[in-house]
Write an enzyme that holds these catalytic residues in place. Structure first.
Site, PDB file in Angstrom:
ATOM      1  N   ARG A  83      36.136 -11.270  11.301  1.00 49.02           N
ATOM      2  CA  ARG A  83      34.763 -11.247  11.837  1.00 49.02           C
ATOM      3  C   ARG A  83      33.815 -12.110  11.001  1.00 49.02           C
ATOM      4  O   ARG A  83      32.926 -12.759  11.540  1.00 49.02           O
ATOM      5  CB  ARG A  83      34.242  -9.802  11.879  1.00 49.02           C
ATOM      6  CG  ARG A  83      34.874  -8.974  12.975  1.00 49.02           C
ATOM      7  CD  ARG A  83      34.389  -7.546  12.946  1.00 49.02           C
ATOM      8  NE  ARG A  83      34.856  -6.830  14.127  1.00 49.02           N
ATOM      9  CZ  ARG A  83      34.669  -5.540  14.345  1.00 49.02           C
ATOM     10  NH1 ARG A  83      34.030  -4.810  13.427  1.00 49.02           N
ATOM     11  NH2 ARG A  83      35.106  -4.964  15.438  1.00 49.02           N
ATOM     12  N   LYS A  99      44.480   6.070  25.021  1.00 47.70           N
ATOM     13  CA  LYS A  99      43.618   6.527  26.114  1.00 47.70           C
ATOM     14  C   LYS A  99      43.678   5.615  27.333  1.00 47.70           C
ATOM     15  O   LYS A  99      43.496   4.410  27.225  1.00 47.70           O
ATOM     16  CB  LYS A  99      42.169   6.621  25.629  1.00 47.70           C
ATOM     17  CG  LYS A  99      41.936   7.726  24.615  1.00 47.70           C
ATOM     18  CD  LYS A  99      40.475   7.818  24.260  1.00 47.70           C
ATOM     19  CE  LYS A  99      40.217   8.959  23.290  1.00 47.70           C
ATOM     20  NZ  LYS A  99      38.792   9.050  22.917  1.00 47.70           N
ATOM     21  N   GLY A 150      41.620  -3.606  16.963  1.00 45.88           N
ATOM     22  CA  GLY A 150      42.061  -3.577  15.562  1.00 45.88           C
ATOM     23  C   GLY A 150      43.542  -3.342  15.383  1.00 45.88           C
ATOM     24  O   GLY A 150      44.184  -3.974  14.543  1.00 45.88           O
ATOM     25  N   GLY A 196      36.223  -2.688  21.569  1.00 48.95           N
ATOM     26  CA  GLY A 196      35.420  -1.989  22.580  1.00 48.95           C
ATOM     27  C   GLY A 196      34.643  -2.945  23.464  1.00 48.95           C
ATOM     28  O   GLY A 196      34.549  -2.761  24.680  1.00 48.95           O
TER      29      GLY A 196
END
Length: 402
Positions: free
Chosen positions: A38, A202, A360, A383
């Site tokens: 990042r 999920k 990640g 996300g």
């Protein structure tokens, strides 16, 4: 991209750029950075502004300090690393608002850079607070958002702060790349065959993605905990495997199966899985068909047949997107599936495919195999990437357009 201004639309000479970056990087117990992707990706934006003799004020969050100052969550540890990457001295100040912060910014010379303390030391950052945004707005002439990793968050520095800059707001090069590459997938413009691999625990966060991509993807590979709801609604036995207990999920999946009957053959689920009698690395294991997992056992990785099948599809793909591991890869005994997928994507990329990997865990598995540099583009936001794939305009991008 035409409606969104970028740093290329401004000359920063004698201007102070307030740059929202995402320096929420992973660290080890010694407070050492374990992945600076990042930070590396924001360097071109920073260098562009410095080369034009602009002042730079960097604002970021780090961790979850719950609205209170904490040494454990201070951004000060980044100064040395940033200074080394930029080859100039990076200044630091222990707050991000107030008269003393404004004074520090005013003392900064053009061509210099200042990193401010963690935004989340103020509880207002996570509450879309107008007053906090106004205080932050005093620190710069031009607002630059280069924090894709939090562009999906409704946080003050992402959605409210840009309002105070009128026309003088834009995105950085990192954000521009992320948007461009994701649009390649969302518009189905990638070279075919297009393969999308979705994993993780999920399925609720990814149902909308499946609905959005089923119209243009050639292959949708589903692994990890995400696969078990599919097996369950088909009548399979999943034992004690991880599954989101949600009737809405089951209804939605049934609706997808009914609505896209002619397309359902592009969804590829694992055929076999490595199961364990407990959720730990040293548990007893065996390989069984995914629809026949006995009670007391849980699926923790895709099996050898599934690895071969997934890799075979990857090997013939020309555009690949991957988000989420296909097993509990942090346990070495259940990491083979995820690591095999990582290697297959890297190898295919070397042969000319375009690959985009986000999340990640997916990036961590690439690093395990030392092949992260072989991927076309590593997305800096798991996300935010998922939100984009649902064909939603991210709040952080909307705030720049408006």
């Amino acid at each position: 991209m035409k409606k969104i201004k970028t740093v290329d639309d401004f000359n920063f000479e004698n201007q102070t750029a307030l740059i929202r970056v995402d320096f929420n990087v992973p660290i080890n117990e010694l407070h050492e950075i374990t992945d600076d992707t990042r930070i590396q990706y924001t360097i071109p934006t920073i260098q562009k502004i410095l080369s034009e003799k602009g002042k730079i004020v960097l604002i970021s969050h780090f961790g979850r300090p719950k609205g209170a100052p904490s040494k454990a969550f201070s951004l000060k540890f980044l100064v040395q690393h940033l200074s080394k990457l930029l080859k100039i001295t990076v200044n630091f100040f222990e707050n991000c608002i107030g008269d003393s912060t404004i004074k520090k910014v005013n003392e900064l010379k053009y061509g210099e850079i200042l990193l401010l303390e963690n935004l989340r030391f103020h509880k207002e950052e996570e509450k879309e607070n107008e007053n906090f945004a106004y205080e932050l707005s005093k620190l710069g002439d031009i607002y630059v958002n280069d924090a894709f990793g939090v562009a999906h968050r409704y946080h003050t520095s992402i959605t409210i702060l840009p309002k105070f800059f009128g026309e003088k707001k834009c995105i950085g090069f990192l954000m521009k790349k992320e948007i461009q590459y994701l649009n390649q997938f969302l518009l189905g413009k990638g070279e075919r065959p297009i393969s999308v691999l979705l994993g993780g625990a999920k399925i609720s966060s990814k149902i909308e993605i499946i609905e959005n991509i089923i119209g243009f993807a050639d292959y949708i590979l589903i692994g990890g905990g995400m696969s078990y709801p599919f097996i369950k609604i088909k009548g399979g036995m999943i034992g004690d495997s991880i599954i989101e207990k949600n009737q809405i999920i089951e209804k939605t999946l049934k609706k997808i199966f009914h609505k896209y009957q002619d397309k359902i053959n592009i969804i590829h689920l694992p055929k076999d899985v490595v199961i364990a009698d407990s959720f730990k690395n040293e548990s007893n294991t065996k390989i069984v068909p995914i629809h026949s997992i006995p009670n007391g056992w849980m699926g923790l990785d895709i099996g050898p047949y599934s690895i071969k099948n997934f890799c075979k599809i990857i090997e013939k793909s020309k555009t690949i997107l991957w988000n989420g591991p296909v097993g509990v890869f942090e346990f070495s005994n259940f990491s083979l599936g995820t690591r095999s997928v990582a290697k297959a994507i890297a190898n295919r990329t070397e042969k000319g495919a375009f690959s985009l990997v986000g999340g990640g865990d997916s990036i961590a598995s690439l690093k395990m195999e030392n092949c992260e540099k072989k991927i076309s583009y590593l997305s800096t936001g798991g996300g935010a990437m998922l939100s984009s794939l649902k064909n939603k305009t991210l709040p952080g991008i909307s705030a720049i357009i408006l």
